[in-house]
Design a protein around this motif. Structure first.
Motif, short mmCIF file in Angstrom:
data_model
loop_
_atom_site.label_atom_id
_atom_site.label_comp_id
_atom_site.label_asym_id
_atom_site.label_seq_id
_atom_site.Cartn_x
_atom_site.Cartn_y
_atom_site.Cartn_z
N UNK A 84 -42.79 -41.39 53.07
CA UNK A 84 -43.79 -41.57 53.94
C UNK A 84 -45.23 -41.06 53.66
N UNK A 85 -45.51 -40.79 52.37
CA UNK A 85 -46.46 -40.39 51.78
C UNK A 85 -47.62 -41.55 51.59
N UNK A 86 -48.78 -41.38 51.77
CA UNK A 86 -50.00 -42.42 51.24
C UNK A 86 -50.27 -42.03 49.67
N UNK A 87 -50.26 -43.07 48.87
CA UNK A 87 -50.18 -42.56 47.32
C UNK A 87 -51.55 -43.42 46.87
N UNK A 88 -52.24 -42.67 46.05
CA UNK A 88 -53.50 -43.11 45.38
C UNK A 88 -52.84 -43.49 43.79
N UNK A 89 -52.80 -44.73 43.52
CA UNK A 89 -52.01 -45.10 42.30
C UNK A 89 -53.06 -45.05 41.07
N UNK A 90 -53.15 -43.98 40.33
CA UNK A 90 -54.38 -43.85 39.19
C UNK A 90 -53.86 -44.86 38.12
N UNK A 91 -54.85 -45.54 37.62
CA UNK A 91 -54.53 -46.15 36.59
C UNK A 91 -55.88 -46.21 35.83
N UNK A 92 -55.83 -46.30 34.24
CA UNK A 92 -57.07 -46.16 33.54
C UNK A 92 -57.54 -47.72 33.59
N UNK A 93 -56.46 -48.75 33.61
CA UNK A 93 -57.24 -49.97 33.75
C UNK A 93 -56.91 -50.49 35.32
N UNK B 211 -50.16 -38.18 57.93
CA UNK B 211 -49.54 -38.87 56.61
C UNK B 211 -50.03 -37.92 55.35
N UNK B 212 -49.02 -37.47 54.74
CA UNK B 212 -49.44 -36.75 53.37
C UNK B 212 -50.06 -37.70 52.41
N UNK B 213 -51.04 -37.15 51.64
CA UNK B 213 -51.65 -38.11 50.73
C UNK B 213 -51.41 -37.42 49.11
N UNK B 214 -50.75 -38.31 48.31
CA UNK B 214 -50.59 -38.05 46.87
C UNK B 214 -51.44 -38.84 46.10
N UNK B 215 -51.77 -38.09 44.80
CA UNK B 215 -52.47 -38.89 43.57
C UNK B 215 -51.76 -38.80 42.50
N UNK B 216 -51.39 -39.75 41.91
CA UNK B 216 -50.51 -39.95 40.49
C UNK B 216 -51.16 -40.47 39.65
N UNK B 217 -51.47 -39.78 38.34
CA UNK B 217 -52.14 -40.42 37.13
C UNK B 217 -51.15 -41.21 36.42
N UNK B 218 -51.61 -42.13 35.75
CA UNK B 218 -50.99 -43.26 35.07
C UNK B 218 -49.65 -43.61 35.77
N UNK B 219 -50.09 -44.17 37.06
CA UNK B 219 -49.04 -44.43 38.00
C UNK B 219 -48.76 -45.99 37.98
N UNK B 220 -49.52 -46.81 37.35
CA UNK B 220 -49.07 -48.41 37.29
C UNK B 220 -47.99 -48.78 36.54
N UNK B 221 -47.31 -47.94 35.83
CA UNK B 221 -45.88 -48.41 35.30
C UNK B 221 -45.04 -47.18 35.15
N UNK B 222 -43.83 -47.43 34.61
CA UNK B 222 -42.85 -46.36 34.11
C UNK B 222 -42.76 -45.33 35.36
N UNK B 223 -42.33 -44.07 34.79
CA UNK B 223 -41.94 -42.97 36.00
C UNK B 223 -43.11 -42.71 36.77
#
Length: 245
Positions: free
Chosen positions: A25-34, A1-13
């Motif tokens: 099918x990706x595993x996603x690390x949801x980056x969030x300041x809070x 399973x491919x893995x992705x990190x998205x910064x500022x991913x808790x809302x919006x785009x």
């Protein structure tokens, strides 16, 4: 399973992009300041049926936070396939070139440019271990020097001295990053999600977050034949997406 990190991913785009990658099918690390906002976002994703997501505390303006996020993700995976530098601020409006303070420029640059630099440099080691690593820097056609210099462009009068300068600088970083990685499997692009309705613009956008998320995810998942070192706005150029710098 491919893995992705998205910064500022808790809302919006960013949040919508996470959904798009999860659907593929990706595993996603949801980056969030809070971290609490991140956990709430992950709970929403799980309620929608997406289990392969987890929240990561990540403040792109804080190098200690960035390094802690890298260490946390390194403890969970040896490889990161995708980095999406999505976290950004607009700096508030209006933004007149003769009135916006140098401090205002510095504050927005700290997130929109320096934040991208911090995160990219911190995670480049994990990305290098992927067979087809992808970096997407979320940009805006509204920072195109060419378009903003064209009186016939439909958004010509929509000037925002601080925000556009920060994203234009990020675009230049994207060009240099793609150049340095040109002889590797990396694909590095600056991608505009379009003028979509989110908190970022007071929901004044004319497009949907679903459209924006699809555009970002598309370039996070491109194959070997895909572009690199390009500025993409499918809203501006529906044919190829390629947009003038």
């Amino acid at each position: 399973m491919k893995k992705a990190l998205i910064t500022g991913a808790n809302k919006g785009v960013g949040f919508e992009t996470a959904k798009q990658l999860l659907e593929n099918g990706y595993y996603v690390f949801v980056g969030s300041r809070d971290i609490n906002n991140g956990k709430t976002a992950v709970e929403q994703l799980k309620q929608a049926g997406f289990e392969a997501a987890e929240a990561i505390q990540l403040d792109v303006t804080d190098i200690a936070s960035v390094n802690a996020a890298r260490n946390e993700i390194e403890n969970k995976t040896e490889v990161l396939d995708v980095l999406i530098n999505n976290a950004g601020i607009n700096g508030g409006f209006p933004q007149a070139a003769l009135e916006a303070s140098a401090e205002a420029f510095q504050q927005v640059m700290d997130t929109n440019l320096y934040g991208v630099v911090r995160v990219t440099q911190a995670f480049i080691g994990l990305l290098r271990k992927a067979s087809q690593p992808r970096i997407v820097n979320v940009s805006s056609s509204g920072c195109s020097l060419t378009l903003h210099g064209d009186p016939n462009w439909k958004y010509y009068t929509h000037k925002a001295a601080v925000y556009t300068a920060s994203k234009a600088a990020m675009n230049m970083y994207t060009i240099n990053l793609a150049y340095e990685l040109r002889d590797t499997p990396f694909k590095v692009n600056a991608v505009c999600p379009g003028f979509v309705a989110t908190d970022f613009n007071g929901h004044r956008g004319t497009g949907t977050v679903q459209e924006g998320g699809q555009r970002i995810a598309k370039y996070a998942m491109i194959g070997e034949e895909g572009p690199t070192g390009k500025f993409i706005s499918e809203e501006h150029n529906p044919e190829t997406g390629e947009t003038p710098w």
